[in-house]
Scaffold this active site. Structure first.
Site, PDB file in Angstrom:
ATOM      1  N   LYS A  22      83.810  10.304  47.071  1.00 47.53           N
ATOM      2  CA  LYS A  22      85.152  10.280  48.194  1.00 47.53           C
ATOM      3  C   LYS A  22      84.688   9.913  49.760  1.00 47.53           C
ATOM      4  CE  LYS A  22      84.372  13.926  51.400  1.00 47.53           C
ATOM      5  NZ  LYS A  22      84.209  13.069  52.645  1.00 47.53           N
ATOM      6  N   ASN A  23      83.628   9.133  49.895  1.00 40.81           N
ATOM      7  CA  ASN A  23      82.902   8.249  50.448  1.00 40.81           C
ATOM      8  C   ASN A  23      83.673   6.742  50.462  1.00 40.81           C
ATOM      9  OD1 ASN A  23      82.870  10.734  52.093  1.00 40.81           O
ATOM     10  ND2 ASN A  23      80.677  10.427  52.656  1.00 40.81           N
ATOM     11  N   CYS A 124      83.329  16.689  65.803  1.00 43.92           N
ATOM     12  CA  CYS A 124      83.748  18.161  64.828  1.00 43.92           C
ATOM     13  C   CYS A 124      82.481  18.455  64.904  1.00 43.92           C
ATOM     14  CB  CYS A 124      83.843  17.230  63.444  1.00 43.92           C
ATOM     15  SG  CYS A 124      82.576  16.429  62.204  1.00 43.92           S
ATOM     16  N   ARG A 129      80.449  12.923  66.786  1.00 44.72           N
ATOM     17  CA  ARG A 129      81.511  11.250  66.246  1.00 44.72           C
ATOM     18  C   ARG A 129      81.953  10.611  67.027  1.00 44.72           C
ATOM     19  NH1 ARG A 129      81.856  13.765  60.311  1.00 44.72           N
ATOM     20  NH2 ARG A 129      81.773  11.864  59.964  1.00 44.72           N
ATOM     21  N   ASP A 314      73.867  13.974  53.982  1.00 39.36           N
ATOM     22  CA  ASP A 314      75.218  14.960  53.267  1.00 39.36           C
ATOM     23  C   ASP A 314      73.852  15.655  52.253  1.00 39.36           C
ATOM     24  OD1 ASP A 314      76.748  14.213  54.342  1.00 39.36           O
ATOM     25  OD2 ASP A 314      77.360  12.620  54.189  1.00 39.36           O
ATOM     26  N   ARG A 407      87.670  19.769  50.218  1.00 39.29           N
ATOM     27  CA  ARG A 407      87.869  17.900  50.967  1.00 39.29           C
ATOM     28  C   ARG A 407      86.783  16.952  50.230  1.00 39.29           C
ATOM     29  NH1 ARG A 407      85.315  17.988  55.989  1.00 39.29           N
ATOM     30  NH2 ARG A 407      86.158  16.102  55.456  1.00 39.29           N
TER      31      ARG A 407
HETATM   32  C1  UD1 Z   1      79.602   8.720  57.176  1.00 38.47           C
HETATM   33  C2  UD1 Z   1      79.897   9.845  56.159  1.00 38.47           C
HETATM   34  C3  UD1 Z   1      79.650  10.892  56.399  1.00 38.47           C
HETATM   35  C4  UD1 Z   1      78.140  11.264  56.488  1.00 38.47           C
HETATM   36  C5  UD1 Z   1      77.648  10.106  57.856  1.00 38.47           C
HETATM   37  C6  UD1 Z   1      76.313   8.993  57.793  1.00 38.47           C
HETATM   38  C7  UD1 Z   1      81.891   9.246  55.473  1.00 38.47           C
HETATM   39  C8  UD1 Z   1      83.983   9.461  55.141  1.00 38.47           C
HETATM   40  N1  UD1 Z   1      81.703  10.526  55.998  1.00 38.47           N
HETATM   41  O1  UD1 Z   1      80.070   9.733  57.911  1.00 38.47           O
HETATM   42  O2  UD1 Z   1      79.310  12.324  55.150  1.00 38.47           O
HETATM   43  O3  UD1 Z   1      77.383  12.649  57.517  1.00 38.47           O
HETATM   44  O4  UD1 Z   1      78.061   8.053  57.083  1.00 38.47           O
HETATM   45  O5  UD1 Z   1      75.630   9.379  56.545  1.00 38.47           O
HETATM   46  O6  UD1 Z   1      81.880   8.433  54.428  1.00 38.47           O
HETATM   47  N2  UD1 Z   1      78.104   6.306  66.111  1.00 38.47           N
HETATM   48  C9  UD1 Z   1      77.817   6.040  66.572  1.00 38.47           C
HETATM   49  N3  UD1 Z   1      78.605   5.702  67.690  1.00 38.47           N
HETATM   50  C10 UD1 Z   1      80.090   4.827  66.493  1.00 38.47           C
HETATM   51  C11 UD1 Z   1      79.459   5.312  65.123  1.00 38.47           C
HETATM   52  C12 UD1 Z   1      78.721   6.378  64.709  1.00 38.47           C
HETATM   53  O7  UD1 Z   1      77.205   6.607  68.164  1.00 38.47           O
HETATM   54  O8  UD1 Z   1      80.580   3.561  67.232  1.00 38.47           O
HETATM   55  C13 UD1 Z   1      76.626   7.083  65.491  1.00 38.47           C
HETATM   56  C14 UD1 Z   1      76.951   8.635  65.600  1.00 38.47           C
HETATM   57  O9  UD1 Z   1      76.727   9.803  65.700  1.00 38.47           O
HETATM   58  C15 UD1 Z   1      75.833   8.753  63.798  1.00 38.47           C
HETATM   59  C16 UD1 Z   1      75.332   8.182  63.297  1.00 38.47           C
HETATM   60  O10 UD1 Z   1      75.849   7.014  64.262  1.00 38.47           O
HETATM   61  O11 UD1 Z   1      74.871   9.695  64.717  1.00 38.47           O
HETATM   62  C17 UD1 Z   1      76.199   7.585  61.990  1.00 38.47           C
HETATM   63  O12 UD1 Z   1      77.221   7.990  61.683  1.00 38.47           O
HETATM   64  P1  UD1 Z   1      78.135   7.066  60.593  1.00 38.47           P
HETATM   65  O13 UD1 Z   1      77.305   6.670  60.253  1.00 38.47           O
HETATM   66  O14 UD1 Z   1      79.249   6.938  61.628  1.00 38.47           O
HETATM   67  O15 UD1 Z   1      78.728   8.475  60.293  1.00 38.47           O
HETATM   68  P2  UD1 Z   1      80.148   8.400  59.570  1.00 38.47           P
HETATM   69  O16 UD1 Z   1      80.764   7.062  58.821  1.00 38.47           O
HETATM   70  O17 UD1 Z   1      80.864   8.963  60.255  1.00 38.47           O
END
Ligand code: UD1
Length: 432
Positions: A22-23, A124, A129, A314, A407
């Site tokens: 999915k991801n 969420c 996030r 995850d 999902r």
């Molecule tokens: C993706 C995965 C999710 C998984 C996560 C971490 C998808 C659709 N989802 O989520 O299942 O749990 O990776 O492996 O692929 N952060 C910031 N600023 C930003 C973006 C992120 O500070 O602009 C921080 C977040 O708060 C978090 C960390 O970076 O602590 C990791 O987040 P991120 O890797 O972006 O997660 P997602 O891509 O949302």
């Protein structure tokens, strides 16, 4: 609303086909927006998140065709995405609210159409996030960004410009969004501290097959030489390492033996190491993993989530649940999300012995037995953890709010039943 009714105690044995990730699929779908030619994705999982993303793309003007295919004897879907021109450059609140990954349209729309409006996702259940890394990176590439009425509106005069970016966190989402935008930018972009998850590698491989020039795959420094246009391609989505890890725990927790067909062992090295240390036999094959816990007495293990190749957040809830059936104490530490122990209060209702310290760590002590109970899930992976507890609990467990599971886990009950689980889906409609 549907629920799962599980009678615990069956040892799970057999083979489970691991679906496409999915991801990986979600950013790949959005990468199709970078070209006016058709992009076909094969080995696609059938999940509500994929349906939500497809609806969003159709709203933007993408024509989507789906086809049935058979991979390793397993019926799968492939989709062809074709966006010769856009009908809208807006990702509305109703779509983003349902699925945060809608933000993957941001980079492609800005790069190809030089304009995008995206409803800001907000937080969420598992954490705040933020999107600050995505936005500040695109600003450094020349985008003008403003936030109005809950929407982020971005535009750029001419093409985005290559830039040298240093991420403050190795964000998966920001790495994908910036990769897609930089593929069509003018000049070279460097991302330092890029995420290294296998799903990023899958995106880079597809973008390169579309004509992009990206190097550094699998490392934390990605270099993208922008090109003027990208073309169509056919791409097979990688196997879902989180689904594979989840069913690996299903085998281990029931002291059964499952072959995870189509799983890619190289993407699961840290979870496999923890399983082996706990006493589970894990055999890595070229296109599958055999997880055999028959007759094993498990020993508790400490684990800490981290960016890839560290232990995946995850899989934290599933491994924490496994440790309830191991001898001794295990310390589980979460470093990625600030609120990811919400499965714990539900597990306590089933007889678990877990102490959560602050938001970051939990001490899990093995118990003789878990007891079936009605439980409620708060997020996707926590829901699977409750299913796992139900599989070994004495008596009946009812898992409510399973729309979370739909999902991210394709044909969940079917797959579990095929290896011997006693699990059925019930819906209120059928009973009325
Ligand atoms: C993706 C995965 C999710 C998984 C996560 C971490 C998808 C659709 N989802 O989520 O299942 O749990 O990776 O492996 O692929 N952060 C910031 N600023 C930003 C973006 C992120 O500070 O602009 C921080 C977040 O708060 C978090 C960390 O970076 O602590 C990791 O987040 P991120 O890797 O972006 O997660 P997602 O891509 O949302």
């Amino acid at each position: 609303m549907d629920r799962l009714r599980i009678k615990g105690g069956n040892k799970l044995k057999g083979k489970i086909y691991i679906s496409g990730a999915k991801n990986a699929a979600l950013p790949l779908i959005c990468a199709s927006l970078l070209t006016d030619e058709a992009v076909t994705l094969t080995n696609m999982p059938v999940l509500s998140d994929i349906k939500s993303m497809n609806l969003l793309l159709e709203q933007l003007g993408t024509k989507i065709e789906s086809h049935d295919e058979i991979i390793d004897g397993n019926p799968c879907k492939s989709y062809t995405y074709h966006t010769p021109k856009f009908e809208s450059l807006v990702a509305p609140y109703d779509y983003v609210r349902k699925m945060r990954a809608s933000y993957y349209v941001f980079g492609p729309l800005l790069a190809r159409e030089r304009y995008v409006e995206l409803s800001l996702p907000g937080g969420c259940a598992i954490g705040a996030r933020p999107m600050d890394i995505h936005l500040s990176s695109l600003e450094q590439m020349g985008a003008k960004i403003e936030i109005k009425n809950g929407y982020v509106i971005a535009k750029v005069d001419g093409r985005l410009k290559g830039a040298h970016l240093v991420f403050k966190a190795a964000s998966v989402g920001a790495t994908c969004n910036v990769l897609m935008a930089a593929a069509l930018a003018d000049g070279k972009t460097v991302i330092e501290n890029a995420a290294r998850e296998p799903e990023i590698g899958d995106l880079v491989n597809m973008l390169n097959a579309m004509g992009a020039k990206i190097s550094g795959i699998g490392s934390s420094v990605l270099e993208i030489e922008g090109v003027e246009r990208l073309h169509g391609t056919i791409h097979k989505v990688i196997a879902d390492r989180i689904e594979a890890g989840s069913y690996a725990v299903a085998a281990a927790i029931t002291r059964g033996c499952i072959e995870l067909v189509n799983a890619q062992p190289e993407t699961l090295q840290t979870p496999i190491k923890i399983l082996r240390q706990a006493g589970v036999n894990v055999e890595e094959r070229e296109h599958s993993i055999v997880v055999d816990a028959e007759g094993c007495e498990l020993i508790g293990q400490d684990l800490m989530t981290d960016y890839y190749p560290g232990f995946p957040t995850d899989l934290q809830a599933q491994f924490l649940t496994l440790m309830l059936t191991a001898r001794g104490a295990s310390m589980v530490t979460e470093t990625i999300w600030e609120n990811r122990f919400m499965h714990v209060p539900e597990l306590l209702r089933m007889g678990a012995n877990i102490n959560v310290h602050g938001h970051a760590s939990a001490i899990v002590r093995g118990v003789d037995k878990l007891y079936g109970a009605p439980v409620m899930a708060t997020d996707l992976r926590a829901s699977f953890a409750l299913v796992l507890a139900g599989l070994v609990a004495e008596g009946e467990t009812i898992v409510n709010r399973i729309y979370h599971l739909d999902r991210g886990y394709e044909k969940l009950e079917e797959k579990l039943r095929s290896v011997g689980a006693d699990i059925v889906r019930e819906s209120d409609k059928e009973e009325e």
